[in-house]
Structures are given as structure tokens and as C-alpha cells.
Design an enzyme around this catalytic site. Structure first.
Site, short mmCIF file in Angstrom:
data_model
loop_
_atom_site.label_atom_id
_atom_site.label_comp_id
_atom_site.label_asym_id
_atom_site.label_seq_id
_atom_site.Cartn_x
_atom_site.Cartn_y
_atom_site.Cartn_z
N LYS A 95 64.23 47.53 22.92
CA LYS A 95 64.02 46.94 24.16
C LYS A 95 62.54 46.19 24.07
CE LYS A 95 64.64 48.47 28.22
NZ LYS A 95 65.02 46.89 28.21
N GLY A 97 62.17 42.50 24.13
CA GLY A 97 62.14 41.16 23.91
C GLY A 97 61.67 40.13 25.23
N GLY A 98 61.81 40.79 26.09
CA GLY A 98 61.04 40.07 27.39
C GLY A 98 59.27 40.55 27.67
N GLU A 104 59.41 49.35 31.61
CA GLU A 104 60.78 49.68 31.38
C GLU A 104 60.86 51.19 31.08
OE1 GLU A 104 62.49 45.27 30.46
OE2 GLU A 104 62.01 46.66 28.63
C1 5RP Z 1 62.76 43.00 28.43
C2 5RP Z 1 64.11 43.54 27.80
C3 5RP Z 1 65.30 42.93 28.20
O1 5RP Z 1 66.08 43.88 28.63
C4 5RP Z 1 65.87 42.53 26.84
O2 5RP Z 1 64.95 41.68 26.33
C5 5RP Z 1 67.00 41.70 26.78
O3 5RP Z 1 67.25 40.64 27.68
P1 5RP Z 1 68.36 39.77 28.13
O4 5RP Z 1 69.21 40.52 29.17
O5 5RP Z 1 67.69 38.54 28.63
O6 5RP Z 1 69.15 39.54 26.90
O7 5RP Z 1 63.87 44.55 27.20
O8 5RP Z 1 61.49 43.67 28.18
#
Ligand code: 5RP
Length: 220
Positions: A95, A97-98, A104
Site C-alpha cells: 500500500k 501508492g497514494g 493507513e
Molecule cells: C493509498 C493506498 C491506496 O489504497 C492504493 O494506492 C490503491 O489505490 P487505488 O484504489 O487508487 O488503486 O495505499 O496510499
């Protein structure tokens, strides 16, 4: 079925886990955005509040009139719903990516049940194709990079990005994570690391995947 349809279907299935009168944990990302919108639509006025893992999700929740409270105020949570960048079959996740990985991980740790929602492209045999995010204290960036290289990774600074906690992210490419618990432990021990986006010690409890046919779920 588009990837967005699959995300929406997974998000919709997660609504069944939400108990009226509860305070729930809410993650971050495009899949969770569907969840927030559906929560507002289907559970309007029925949940007490949310604890959010990012400023972006807090804003979206408040925009729908859902109260957002601090985790310290909420105490323990029954449920956390969040997305993932990768999941293996043991529901260990990558996790971040955002960029919201630290909050989290905190909300996941405080929650009795963690329901992960994603489209089916996120399910993998071995974690590591998606670059592993590591949140670092800025002054330790070089020190941490060296230690991550020693673990076999190729860390790259996420340019122009600052986390909600005022830190930076190193995205670690080239890792094939055969033992996620061990890798999480090793990275946690590097001085200057705030958090690694590997959720292996505390994996998800349920993974709901949007598929071509609707949804499928895996439970640990
Ligand atoms: C953010 C995360 C998100 O849950 C992960 O990047 C998935 O994102 P998406 O639902 O846009 O595919 O860990 O930090």
C-alpha cells in the site's frame, strides 16, 4: 467491465460490512473514493463518524456530511475499509501508492476487521512488482536509501511529493518479496524510516475483488 466498474463493485460489496451506529476507518485512493460515495448514498445518517487515513479522504467524507473524528477520540474501530496496490493470496499487501501508508497502517492496526477492496489486477502471486513505498524523515533519505539498496531494492525518491505528515517517500523498485513479514520487520528497523507500505504483520482480513463477473472475495 472497466477497471473503474470493478473498483466500484468491490466498494459496493464492502458496504455490507458497515454496521449502523458504528464509527469506521476509511482509507485512501480511487477505490475508496467509490466506497465513500456509496457510504454517503446507502448509509446516510446511519454511521456515527469516520476515522480517515488522509486529508483527501477526510475532505471527501466531510463533503458528504460524514463526521470525521480523530483516532484518539474514537479508540478502537470495528472496521477499516481501504484499497491496495498489490495483495498476495495471504492478503499481505503493498500500500502507499497514494502516499497515505503511515496513517493507513495506524488505522488498520486500530481496527478489528480490515476489509480490502480492489480490482482483480491487484491480486499477485508474489509482492514486489509494484514499487514498495517507504515514508522517510527527509534528513535520513540518503541513509535509508543505502539500507534499502543493501536489501536488494532500488529506491527512487517520489519527486514533488510530501506526505500528510511532512515527510518524503522512497519507492523501492526491483524487490521480489518472498517473505513479506521478514521484509517488513527489516525495513521497520532502519533508522529514519517512518513506515513501510508492506502490510504483512497486519494483513487484511477480507479481500473483495471486482472481477469480470462481479466480485470475488478471499478471507483469511
Ligand atoms: C493509498 C493506498 C491506496 O489504497 C492504493 O494506492 C490503491 O489505490 P487505488 O484504489 O487508487 O488503486 O495505499 O496510499
Amino acid at each position: 467491465m472497466t477497471p473503474d466498474d470493478k473498483k466500484r463493485n468491490a466498494a459496493e460489496a464492502a458496504i455490507d460490512y458497515v454496521k449502523p451506529g458504528s464509527t469506521i476507518g476509511v482509507g485512501t485512493g480511487s477505490t475508496v473514493n467509490y466506497f465513500i460515495d456509496l457510504l454517503a448514498d446507502k448509509m446516510a445518517g446511519k454511521i456515527t463518524a469516520a476515522v480517515s487515513s488522509s486529508e483527501a479522504s477526510s475532505e471527501r467524507l466531510r463533503g458528504h456530511g460524514i463526521a470525521v473524528i480523530d483516532l484518539n477520540e474514537a479508540g478502537g474501530l470495528d472496521l477499516y475499509v481501504d484499497g491496495a496496490d498489490e495483495s498476495n493470496h495471504q492478503l499481505q499487501l503493498i500500500k502507499g501508492g497514494g502516499g497515505a501508508l503511515t496513517r493507513e497502517k495506524i488505522v488498520a492496526a486500530a481496527s478489528a476487521v480490515f476489509v480490502c477492496i480492489a480490482d482483480d489486477s491487484k491480486l499477485v502471486e508474489t509482492l514486489g512488482t509494484f514499487p514498495l513505498p517507504v515514508e522517510v524523515i527527509p534528513m535520513a533519505r540518503g541513509l535509508v536509501s543505502g539500507a534499502l539498496q543493501a536489501l536488494g531494492g532500488e529506491p527512487r525518491l517520489r519527486e514533488g511529493f510530501t506526505t500528510d505528515n511532512g515527510n518524503q517517500i522512497l519507492d523501492v523498485h526491483g524487490l521480489r518479496i518472498n517473505d513479506p513479514v521478514d521484509m517488513e520487520t527489516r525495513i521497520n528497523q532502519i533508522t529514519g524510516v517512518v513506515c513501510v507500505g508492506l502490510f504483512a504483520h497486519r494483513p487484511a482480513d477480507v479481500l473483495i475483488l471486482g472481477t469480470e463477473d462481479g466480485i470475488s472475495s478471499i478471507q483469511t
